[in-house]
Write a protein that holds these residues in place. Sequence first.
Motif, PDB file in Angstrom:
ATOM      1  N   ILE A 143      -0.744  65.259  49.053  1.00 31.03           N
ATOM      2  CA  ILE A 143      -1.299  65.668  50.093  1.00 31.03           C
ATOM      3  C   ILE A 143      -0.271  65.639  51.135  1.00 31.03           C
ATOM      4  CG2 ILE A 143      -3.395  65.892  48.411  1.00 31.03           C
ATOM      5  CD1 ILE A 143      -4.283  63.781  50.206  1.00 31.03           C
ATOM      6  N   ARG A 144       0.899  64.228  51.710  1.00 27.17           N
ATOM      7  CA  ARG A 144       1.040  64.088  52.717  1.00 27.17           C
ATOM      8  C   ARG A 144      -0.346  63.905  53.621  1.00 27.17           C
ATOM      9  NH1 ARG A 144       5.287  66.998  50.095  1.00 27.17           N
ATOM     10  NH2 ARG A 144       7.172  65.477  49.582  1.00 27.17           N
ATOM     11  N   GLY A 145      -0.786  63.689  54.161  1.00 20.25           N
ATOM     12  CA  GLY A 145      -1.758  62.432  55.044  1.00 20.25           C
ATOM     13  C   GLY A 145      -2.705  63.957  55.591  1.00 20.25           C
ATOM     14  N   GLN A 146      -2.734  65.004  54.633  1.00 14.15           N
ATOM     15  CA  GLN A 146      -2.743  66.365  54.822  1.00 14.15           C
ATOM     16  C   GLN A 146      -5.062  65.554  54.581  1.00 14.15           C
ATOM     17  OE1 GLN A 146      -2.130  69.620  52.539  1.00 14.15           O
ATOM     18  NE2 GLN A 146       0.009  69.389  53.886  1.00 14.15           N
ATOM     19  N   GLN A 147      -6.034  66.165  55.512  1.00 17.94           N
ATOM     20  CA  GLN A 147      -7.637  65.728  55.093  1.00 17.94           C
ATOM     21  C   GLN A 147      -8.092  67.198  55.472  1.00 17.94           C
ATOM     22  OE1 GLN A 147      -8.264  62.237  57.199  1.00 17.94           O
ATOM     23  NE2 GLN A 147      -7.177  61.201  56.342  1.00 17.94           N
ATOM     24  N   LYS A 148      -9.351  66.936  54.698  1.00 19.77           N
ATOM     25  CA  LYS A 148     -10.200  68.269  54.881  1.00 19.77           C
ATOM     26  C   LYS A 148     -10.936  67.803  55.376  1.00 19.77           C
ATOM     27  CE  LYS A 148     -11.759  72.136  52.356  1.00 19.77           C
ATOM     28  NZ  LYS A 148     -12.057  72.653  51.628  1.00 19.77           N
ATOM     29  N   ILE A 149     -11.879  67.936  56.013  1.00 15.34           N
ATOM     30  CA  ILE A 149     -14.127  67.607  55.855  1.00 15.34           C
ATOM     31  C   ILE A 149     -14.301  69.125  56.222  1.00 15.34           C
ATOM     32  CG2 ILE A 149     -15.346  67.293  57.908  1.00 15.34           C
ATOM     33  CD1 ILE A 149     -12.789  64.963  59.733  1.00 15.34           C
ATOM     34  N   THR A 150     -15.124  69.024  55.214  1.00 15.50           N
ATOM     35  CA  THR A 150     -16.165  70.077  54.873  1.00 15.50           C
ATOM     36  C   THR A 150     -17.233  70.005  56.054  1.00 15.50           C
ATOM     37  OG1 THR A 150     -15.871  70.786  53.383  1.00 15.50           O
ATOM     38  CG2 THR A 150     -17.775  71.477  53.719  1.00 15.50           C
ATOM     39  N   VAL A 151     -17.789  70.497  56.999  1.00 12.56           N
ATOM     40  CA  VAL A 151     -19.669  69.772  57.636  1.00 12.56           C
ATOM     41  C   VAL A 151     -20.154  71.305  56.960  1.00 12.56           C
ATOM     42  CG1 VAL A 151     -20.774  70.172  59.568  1.00 12.56           C
ATOM     43  CG2 VAL A 151     -17.863  69.730  59.812  1.00 12.56           C
ATOM     44  N   GLU A 152     -21.465  70.260  56.435  1.00 16.14           N
ATOM     45  CA  GLU A 152     -22.602  71.172  55.762  1.00 16.14           C
ATOM     46  C   GLU A 152     -23.894  71.238  56.367  1.00 16.14           C
ATOM     47  OE1 GLU A 152     -23.640  69.578  52.006  1.00 16.14           O
ATOM     48  OE2 GLU A 152     -21.520  69.428  51.265  1.00 16.14           O
ATOM     49  N   HIS A 153     -24.500  70.563  57.321  1.00 18.78           N
ATOM     50  CA  HIS A 153     -25.120  70.814  58.138  1.00 18.78           C
ATOM     51  C   HIS A 153     -24.974  70.508  59.438  1.00 18.78           C
ATOM     52  CE1 HIS A 153     -27.580  70.184  54.276  1.00 18.78           C
ATOM     53  NE2 HIS A 153     -27.176  69.569  54.143  1.00 18.78           N
ATOM     54  N   VAL A 154     -25.355  71.703  60.075  1.00 14.85           N
ATOM     55  CA  VAL A 154     -25.623  72.268  61.751  1.00 14.85           C
ATOM     56  C   VAL A 154     -26.682  72.175  62.517  1.00 14.85           C
ATOM     57  CG1 VAL A 154     -24.134  72.758  63.579  1.00 14.85           C
ATOM     58  CG2 VAL A 154     -23.068  72.285  61.545  1.00 14.85           C
ATOM     59  N   ASN A 155     -27.314  71.105  63.239  1.00 15.12           N
ATOM     60  CA  ASN A 155     -28.363  71.120  63.768  1.00 15.12           C
ATOM     61  C   ASN A 155     -27.851  71.549  65.018  1.00 15.12           C
ATOM     62  OD1 ASN A 155     -30.630  70.918  61.779  1.00 15.12           O
ATOM     63  ND2 ASN A 155     -29.966  68.384  62.610  1.00 15.12           N
ATOM     64  N   VAL A 156     -28.342  72.935  65.554  1.00 16.17           N
ATOM     65  CA  VAL A 156     -27.768  73.907  67.398  1.00 16.17           C
ATOM     66  C   VAL A 156     -29.969  73.649  67.958  1.00 16.17           C
ATOM     67  CG1 VAL A 156     -27.073  75.938  68.463  1.00 16.17           C
ATOM     68  CG2 VAL A 156     -26.213  75.035  65.423  1.00 16.17           C
ATOM     69  N   HIS A 157     -29.397  73.169  68.820  1.00 14.26           N
ATOM     70  CA  HIS A 157     -30.731  73.220  69.375  1.00 14.26           C
ATOM     71  C   HIS A 157     -30.704  74.339  70.818  1.00 14.26           C
ATOM     72  CE1 HIS A 157     -32.403  69.170  67.841  1.00 14.26           C
ATOM     73  NE2 HIS A 157     -31.399  68.836  68.281  1.00 14.26           N
ATOM     74  N   GLY A 159     -30.383  75.887  74.151  1.00 15.61           N
ATOM     75  CA  GLY A 159     -29.321  75.866  74.917  1.00 15.61           C
ATOM     76  C   GLY A 159     -28.302  75.762  74.393  1.00 15.61           C
ATOM     77  N   GLY A 160     -28.033  75.425  72.997  1.00 15.13           N
ATOM     78  CA  GLY A 160     -26.854  74.649  72.581  1.00 15.13           C
ATOM     79  C   GLY A 160     -25.587  75.791  72.054  1.00 15.13           C
ATOM     80  N   GLN A 161     -24.340  75.656  71.747  1.00 15.58           N
ATOM     81  CA  GLN A 161     -23.705  76.670  70.887  1.00 15.58           C
ATOM     82  C   GLN A 161     -22.666  76.079  69.855  1.00 15.58           C
ATOM     83  OE1 GLN A 161     -20.903  78.134  73.933  1.00 15.58           O
ATOM     84  NE2 GLN A 161     -22.222  78.634  75.299  1.00 15.58           N
ATOM     85  N   ALA A 162     -22.611  76.951  68.822  1.00 15.78           N
ATOM     86  CA  ALA A 162     -22.156  76.263  67.089  1.00 15.78           C
ATOM     87  C   ALA A 162     -20.426  77.569  67.216  1.00 15.78           C
ATOM     88  CB  ALA A 162     -23.410  76.285  65.885  1.00 15.78           C
ATOM     89  N   ILE A 163     -19.948  77.524  65.833  1.00 20.11           N
ATOM     90  CA  ILE A 163     -19.434  77.694  66.103  1.00 20.11           C
ATOM     91  C   ILE A 163     -19.822  78.522  63.810  1.00 20.11           C
ATOM     92  CG2 ILE A 163     -16.602  79.495  65.062  1.00 20.11           C
ATOM     93  CD1 ILE A 163     -16.497  76.619  67.551  1.00 20.11           C
ATOM     94  N   VAL A 164     -19.898  79.411  63.709  1.00 24.55           N
ATOM     95  CA  VAL A 164     -19.748  79.643  62.478  1.00 24.55           C
ATOM     96  C   VAL A 164     -19.011  79.962  62.087  1.00 24.55           C
ATOM     97  CG1 VAL A 164     -20.950  80.381  60.825  1.00 24.55           C
ATOM     98  CG2 VAL A 164     -22.041  79.852  62.928  1.00 24.55           C
ATOM     99  N   GLY A 165     -18.027  79.474  60.662  1.00 27.18           N
ATOM    100  CA  GLY A 165     -16.631  79.999  60.145  1.00 27.18           C
ATOM    101  C   GLY A 165     -15.920  78.943  59.857  1.00 27.18           C
ATOM    102  N   ASN A 166     -14.558  79.060  59.248  1.00 26.22           N
ATOM    103  CA  ASN A 166     -13.677  78.555  59.119  1.00 26.22           C
ATOM    104  C   ASN A 166     -13.032  78.271  60.621  1.00 26.22           C
ATOM    105  OD1 ASN A 166     -14.024  78.487  56.757  1.00 26.22           O
ATOM    106  ND2 ASN A 166     -11.789  80.387  56.456  1.00 26.22           N
ATOM    107  N   VAL A 167     -12.820  76.356  61.585  1.00 29.40           N
ATOM    108  CA  VAL A 167     -12.159  76.482  62.062  1.00 29.40           C
ATOM    109  C   VAL A 167     -10.718  75.751  61.989  1.00 29.40           C
ATOM    110  CG1 VAL A 167     -11.853  74.828  64.266  1.00 29.40           C
ATOM    111  CG2 VAL A 167     -14.448  76.323  63.572  1.00 29.40           C
ATOM    112  N   ASP A 168      -9.585  76.212  62.533  1.00 32.09           N
ATOM    113  CA  ASP A 168      -8.344  75.376  61.468  1.00 32.09           C
ATOM    114  C   ASP A 168      -7.796  74.208  62.323  1.00 32.09           C
ATOM    115  OD1 ASP A 168      -7.147  76.322  64.010  1.00 32.09           O
ATOM    116  OD2 ASP A 168      -5.969  77.376  63.356  1.00 32.09           O
ATOM    117  N   GLY A 169      -8.713  73.671  63.447  1.00 34.74           N
ATOM    118  CA  GLY A 169      -8.506  72.309  64.448  1.00 34.74           C
ATOM    119  C   GLY A 169      -7.602  72.248  65.508  1.00 34.74           C
TER     120      GLY A 169
END
Length: 180
Positions: A143-157, A159-169
């Motif tokens: 894997i040579r240091g590659q990491q994958k982070i999966t976010v399962e729960h997001v709370n948007v209050h 006035g807040g903003q959120a992105i839905v979809g894949n984000v490559d960083g």
Amino acid sequence: MAKKPELTAEKDPPDTSEKADLGASNNSAVKKMMKDATGSDFESLQTRLLDHVLASVWVRKGKDQNDAIMATIAAIAAIKPTDGLEGMLAAQMVATHETVMECLRCAMSPEQSFEGRDSNLKHAPKLLQIYTRQMEVLAKHRIRGQQKITVEHVNVHAGGQAIVGNVDGSAPSPSKAASA
């Protein structure tokens, strides 16, 4: 009461002339097999890795050594090394596997002494731990240091903003950000 003799593996070194022929052959199928087994394009490394692992394989007297050579090459190739480092690790893994299986075989032999059985059964779990660590190292290398982070729960209050979809960083380039 006389002690039973402790069984040890009597190794007959495989016929190295066959291995040398495999490594020095101009046959493209043999070259591909050696590359697949070792992960390396260098014939000297291919031959050396196979020499080392074959020296650790116990071959019963009278058995066809060519079968043992081909089975060992197939075992290394099954790990699918992609480079020389993985080839070295694959050779170590096959040698470790062969050694642990030999310990277990000797331990279960009816002619084995109590001390010999005890010694072999103490070594087997240690070798299995080494094998497990070798598998972990191989996986980490691949894997040579590659990491994958999966976010399962997001709370948007409110006035807040959120992105839905894949984000490559990766951040967008300044020219793309200005045009958006």
